[in-house]
Write a protein that holds these residues in place. Structure first.
Motif, PDB file in Angstrom:
ATOM      1  N   SER A 281       0.821  -1.200   0.000  1.00 12.20           N
ATOM      2  CA  SER A 281       0.000   0.000   0.000  1.00 12.20           C
ATOM      3  C   SER A 281       0.860   1.258   0.000  1.00 12.20           C
ATOM      4  CB  SER A 281      -0.930   0.010   1.221  1.00 12.20           C
ATOM      5  OG  SER A 281      -0.189   0.025   2.431  1.00 12.20           O
ATOM      6  N   SER A 282       0.226   2.368  -0.400  1.00 13.16           N
ATOM      7  CA  SER A 282       0.842   3.693  -0.360  1.00 13.16           C
ATOM      8  C   SER A 282      -0.114   4.620   0.372  1.00 13.16           C
ATOM      9  CB  SER A 282       1.096   4.223  -1.777  1.00 13.16           C
ATOM     10  OG  SER A 282       1.926   3.343  -2.505  1.00 13.16           O
ATOM     11  N   TYR A 283       0.445   5.600   1.059  1.00 19.44           N
ATOM     12  CA  TYR A 283      -0.395   6.460   1.893  1.00 19.44           C
ATOM     13  C   TYR A 283       0.146   7.882   1.896  1.00 19.44           C
ATOM     14  CZ  TYR A 283      -2.671   8.434   6.000  1.00 19.44           C
ATOM     15  OH  TYR A 283      -3.392   9.238   6.840  1.00 19.44           O
ATOM     16  N   LEU A 284      -0.767   8.870   1.840  1.00 21.20           N
ATOM     17  CA  LEU A 284      -0.422  10.271   2.015  1.00 21.20           C
ATOM     18  C   LEU A 284      -1.481  10.951   2.882  1.00 21.20           C
ATOM     19  CD1 LEU A 284       0.852  11.659  -1.427  1.00 21.20           C
ATOM     20  CD2 LEU A 284       2.148  11.413   0.683  1.00 21.20           C
ATOM     21  N   SER A 285      -1.025  11.793   3.792  1.00 19.63           N
ATOM     22  CA  SER A 285      -1.944  12.639   4.550  1.00 19.63           C
ATOM     23  C   SER A 285      -2.362  13.822   3.694  1.00 19.63           C
ATOM     24  CB  SER A 285      -1.260  13.150   5.829  1.00 19.63           C
ATOM     25  OG  SER A 285      -0.786  12.086   6.624  1.00 19.63           O
ATOM     26  N   PHE A 286      -3.478  14.453   4.067  1.00 18.40           N
ATOM     27  CA  PHE A 286      -3.854  15.697   3.395  1.00 18.40           C
ATOM     28  C   PHE A 286      -4.688  16.569   4.317  1.00 18.40           C
ATOM     29  CE2 PHE A 286      -7.252  12.766   2.269  1.00 18.40           C
ATOM     30  CZ  PHE A 286      -8.412  13.516   2.269  1.00 18.40           C
ATOM     31  N   GLY A 287      -4.694  17.873   4.006  1.00 15.83           N
ATOM     32  CA  GLY A 287      -5.401  18.849   4.819  1.00 15.83           C
ATOM     33  C   GLY A 287      -6.413  19.619   3.995  1.00 15.83           C
ATOM     34  N   GLU A 288      -6.921  20.714   4.581  1.00 19.75           N
ATOM     35  CA  GLU A 288      -7.998  21.477   3.931  1.00 19.75           C
ATOM     36  C   GLU A 288      -7.576  22.102   2.603  1.00 19.75           C
ATOM     37  OE1 GLU A 288     -11.247  23.517   6.459  1.00 19.75           O
ATOM     38  OE2 GLU A 288      -9.358  23.887   7.514  1.00 19.75           O
ATOM     39  N   GLN A 289      -6.293  22.362   2.426  1.00 26.79           N
ATOM     40  CA  GLN A 289      -5.834  23.018   1.196  1.00 26.79           C
ATOM     41  C   GLN A 289      -5.465  22.017   0.100  1.00 26.79           C
ATOM     42  OE1 GLN A 289      -6.260  26.290   1.306  1.00 26.79           O
ATOM     43  NE2 GLN A 289      -6.874  25.945   3.437  1.00 26.79           N
ATOM     44  N   ASP A 290      -5.637  20.736   0.378  1.00 28.29           N
ATOM     45  CA  ASP A 290      -5.226  19.694  -0.557  1.00 28.29           C
ATOM     46  C   ASP A 290      -6.428  19.002  -1.181  1.00 28.29           C
ATOM     47  OD1 ASP A 290      -2.516  20.076   0.309  1.00 28.29           O
ATOM     48  OD2 ASP A 290      -2.988  18.850   2.067  1.00 28.29           O
ATOM     49  N   ARG A 291      -6.177  18.380  -2.329  1.00 26.22           N
ATOM     50  CA  ARG A 291      -7.133  17.473  -2.957  1.00 26.22           C
ATOM     51  C   ARG A 291      -6.420  16.174  -3.316  1.00 26.22           C
ATOM     52  NH1 ARG A 291     -11.649  19.387  -6.051  1.00 26.22           N
ATOM     53  NH2 ARG A 291     -12.687  21.035  -4.859  1.00 26.22           N
ATOM     54  N   ILE A 292      -7.093  15.061  -3.130  1.00 17.90           N
ATOM     55  CA  ILE A 292      -6.652  13.784  -3.660  1.00 17.90           C
ATOM     56  C   ILE A 292      -7.405  13.568  -4.972  1.00 17.90           C
ATOM     57  CG2 ILE A 292      -6.541  11.296  -3.314  1.00 17.90           C
ATOM     58  CD1 ILE A 292      -4.707  12.821  -1.446  1.00 17.90           C
ATOM     59  N   VAL A 293      -6.667  13.435  -6.068  1.00 17.01           N
ATOM     60  CA  VAL A 293      -7.267  13.334  -7.401  1.00 17.01           C
ATOM     61  C   VAL A 293      -7.011  11.928  -7.945  1.00 17.01           C
ATOM     62  CG1 VAL A 293      -7.279  14.254  -9.746  1.00 17.01           C
ATOM     63  CG2 VAL A 293      -6.919  15.796  -7.797  1.00 17.01           C
ATOM     64  N   VAL A 294      -8.071  11.306  -8.485  1.00 17.56           N
ATOM     65  CA  VAL A 294      -7.976   9.952  -9.033  1.00 17.56           C
ATOM     66  C   VAL A 294      -8.588   9.949 -10.429  1.00 17.56           C
ATOM     67  CG1 VAL A 294      -8.487   7.513  -8.671  1.00 17.56           C
ATOM     68  CG2 VAL A 294      -8.302   9.051  -6.695  1.00 17.56           C
ATOM     69  N   ARG A 295      -7.880   9.338 -11.383  1.00 18.77           N
ATOM     70  CA  ARG A 295      -8.440   9.208 -12.729  1.00 18.77           C
ATOM     71  C   ARG A 295      -7.913   7.925 -13.370  1.00 18.77           C
ATOM     72  NH1 ARG A 295      -4.773  13.346 -12.743  1.00 18.77           N
ATOM     73  NH2 ARG A 295      -2.933  13.129 -14.111  1.00 18.77           N
ATOM     74  N   GLY A 296      -8.645   7.489 -14.392  1.00 18.59           N
ATOM     75  CA  GLY A 296      -8.209   6.329 -15.161  1.00 18.59           C
ATOM     76  C   GLY A 296      -8.548   4.983 -14.560  1.00 18.59           C
ATOM     77  N   VAL A 297      -9.593   4.899 -13.691  1.00 20.02           N
ATOM     78  CA  VAL A 297      -9.935   3.609 -13.086  1.00 20.02           C
ATOM     79  C   VAL A 297     -10.759   2.770 -14.054  1.00 20.02           C
ATOM     80  CG1 VAL A 297      -9.862   4.567 -10.767  1.00 20.02           C
ATOM     81  CG2 VAL A 297     -12.045   4.487 -11.982  1.00 20.02           C
ATOM     82  N   ARG A 298     -10.885   1.498 -13.747  1.00 22.06           N
ATOM     83  CA  ARG A 298     -11.605   0.560 -14.610  1.00 22.06           C
ATOM     84  C   ARG A 298     -13.084   0.914 -14.704  1.00 22.06           C
ATOM     85  NH1 ARG A 298     -10.918  -5.209 -12.438  1.00 22.06           N
ATOM     86  NH2 ARG A 298     -12.386  -5.613 -14.136  1.00 22.06           N
ATOM     87  N   GLU A 299     -13.667   0.568 -15.838  1.00 19.68           N
ATOM     88  CA  GLU A 299     -15.096   0.785 -16.093  1.00 19.68           C
ATOM     89  C   GLU A 299     -15.941   0.156 -14.980  1.00 19.68           C
ATOM     90  OE1 GLU A 299     -18.242   2.056 -18.790  1.00 19.68           O
ATOM     91  OE2 GLU A 299     -16.101   2.084 -19.262  1.00 19.68           O
ATOM     92  N   GLY A 300     -16.904   0.929 -14.472  1.00 22.60           N
ATOM     93  CA  GLY A 300     -17.846   0.402 -13.500  1.00 22.60           C
ATOM     94  C   GLY A 300     -17.413   0.483 -12.057  1.00 22.60           C
ATOM     95  N   ALA A 301     -16.193   0.967 -11.783  1.00 20.87           N
ATOM     96  CA  ALA A 301     -15.798   1.182 -10.389  1.00 20.87           C
ATOM     97  C   ALA A 301     -16.714   2.240  -9.784  1.00 20.87           C
ATOM     98  CB  ALA A 301     -14.345   1.623 -10.303  1.00 20.87           C
ATOM     99  N   GLY A 302     -17.034   2.078  -8.516  1.00 29.02           N
ATOM    100  CA  GLY A 302     -17.973   2.982  -7.886  1.00 29.02           C
ATOM    101  C   GLY A 302     -17.301   3.998  -6.980  1.00 29.02           C
ATOM    102  N   LEU A 303     -17.782   5.252  -7.051  1.00 30.50           N
ATOM    103  CA  LEU A 303     -17.425   6.268  -6.065  1.00 30.50           C
ATOM    104  C   LEU A 303     -18.427   6.119  -4.932  1.00 30.50           C
ATOM    105  CD1 LEU A 303     -16.233   8.861  -4.847  1.00 30.50           C
ATOM    106  CD2 LEU A 303     -17.622  10.165  -6.469  1.00 30.50           C
ATOM    107  N   CYS A 304     -17.952   5.624  -3.793  1.00 29.26           N
ATOM    108  CA  CYS A 304     -18.839   5.290  -2.677  1.00 29.26           C
ATOM    109  C   CYS A 304     -18.496   6.156  -1.466  1.00 29.26           C
ATOM    110  CB  CYS A 304     -18.704   3.822  -2.299  1.00 29.26           C
ATOM    111  SG  CYS A 304     -18.913   2.695  -3.700  1.00 29.26           S
TER     112      CYS A 304
END
Length: 341
Positions: A281-304
């Motif tokens: 696994s990989s891990y990063l902390s983040f605060g109010e000024q940050d965004r975690i951005v994700v793109r390019g996932v497999r078809e049909g994956a759910g944002l839950c």
């Protein structure tokens, strides 16, 4: 001492053991608290909980049938009223839906969550069904809570108080048993058991983005699942929890975990877990000024968000996550009465 005379009521008739059990929990909560007036939705969404009581009621006409849309519709009505609190009976996802509406308006009523769902792990849960008898106004207080923010493109689509997950399954209750169910069918309102699977493709990327630039969390097929979670004091001094321990120690409020295996699953035996390869696994902390951005996932994956699928994704789409401090207010025990676990 809290004043809990005029309250709103939202019941999810589909959570946990179902409508009649949840209506019974709502009725017990209202009578234990000594509520005198309730503003609620029709029948299974709340008014049926008042049958056999002397509580005054105002029933809001709703356009939708019992569903997540109806929960959002009723929330949008209640958020504008002068209420001592809004009682929500359901799971983490139901409470997150109410908070999604409440977090976008100042001075919204506090949420008193009675957990009747599959996990009941979020910070909006004031008590479980087994703890209702301890809901004494003199023992309760209002506290602000932090929220995870989930974006689809540039649009805020949900707020979470336990976790946000990108994956192919969520946990649901079927015939009283916790099961791993498909996000595709759950998105349409059905609980269909299925096996978890990885969401990563060659082009998948997870990054932390802020004014200083971008930092990669993980890429490619190593992205089996993405979990965004809040740091809690209970993580402090528990180094085995990994980076979230450092997040809690530092005072930051949230973190992003990417693992090469699907981690949100409940239908596992000890021998199944022992047979798994080493989880990387990989891990990063983040605060109010940050965004975690994700793109390019497999078809049909759910944002839950808190167990509720909000979007089904395609590889060309982007989602992101943030954190908001003191997003909504919730009702909590000021000190746990004797006998409350």
């Amino acid at each position: 001492m809290m004043k809990l005379q005029t309250v709103g009521l939202i019941v999810n008739p589909f959570a946990g053991a179902g409508a009649q059990a949840n209506l019974a929990l709502a009725r017990r909560g209202l009578t234990t608290l000594g509520v005198t007036k309730v503003v609620t939705g029709p029948r299974l969404n709340g008014s049926d909980a008042l049958i056999g009581t002397t509580i005054e009621s105002v029933i809001c006409p709703l356009n939708e049938k019992p569903s997540r849309k109806q929960t959002l519709e009723l929330s949008a009505i209640l958020v504008n009223l002068a209420l001592d609190a809004v009682i929500v009976v359901g799971g983490d996802g139901t409470m997150a839906d109410v908070a999604y509406v409440f977090s976008q308006q100042n001075d919204s009523p506090p949420i008193l969550g009675i957990g009747s769902g599959s996990t009941n792990a979020g910070t909006l849960v004031s008590c479980t069904g087994q703890q209702i008898n301890y809901l004494i106004p003199s023992e309760l207080g209002v506290v602000p809570v932090n929220a995870l923010l989930a974006y689809f493109g540039n649009d805020l689509v949900g707020v979470g108080f336990n976790d946000c997950v990108l994956g192919y399954t969520v946990v649901a209750t079927i015939d009283g048993k916790l099961r791993d169910v498909s996000v595709v069918e759950k998105y349409s309102g059905e609980n269909v058991p299925t096996r978890p699977d990885s969401i990563g493709l060659d082009q998948t990327i997870v990054e932390r983005v802020n004014l200083l630039g971008r930092q990669v969390v993980a890429t490619g097929e190593s992205v089996g699942t993405v979990i965004i979670g809040l740091a809690e004091p209970s993580f402090i001094a528990k180094a085995i929890t990994g980076g979230i321990c450092l997040t809690a120690f530092s005072g930051l409020k949230a973190g992003c975990l990417v693992a090469d295996q699907p981690l949100v699953q409940v239908e596992l035996k000890p021998e199944d877990v022992l047979a798994l390869p080493a989880i990387r696994s990989s891990y990063l902390s983040f605060g109010e000024q940050d965004r975690i951005v994700v793109r390019g996932v497999r078809e049909g994956a759910g944002l839950c968000v808190d167990g509720t699928p909000l979007k089904l994704l395609t590889p060309d789409q982007e989602v992101s996550f943030g954190v908001s401090l003191n997003a909504v207010r919730t009702v909590k025990f000021e000190k746990l009465p004797k006998g409350v676990l």
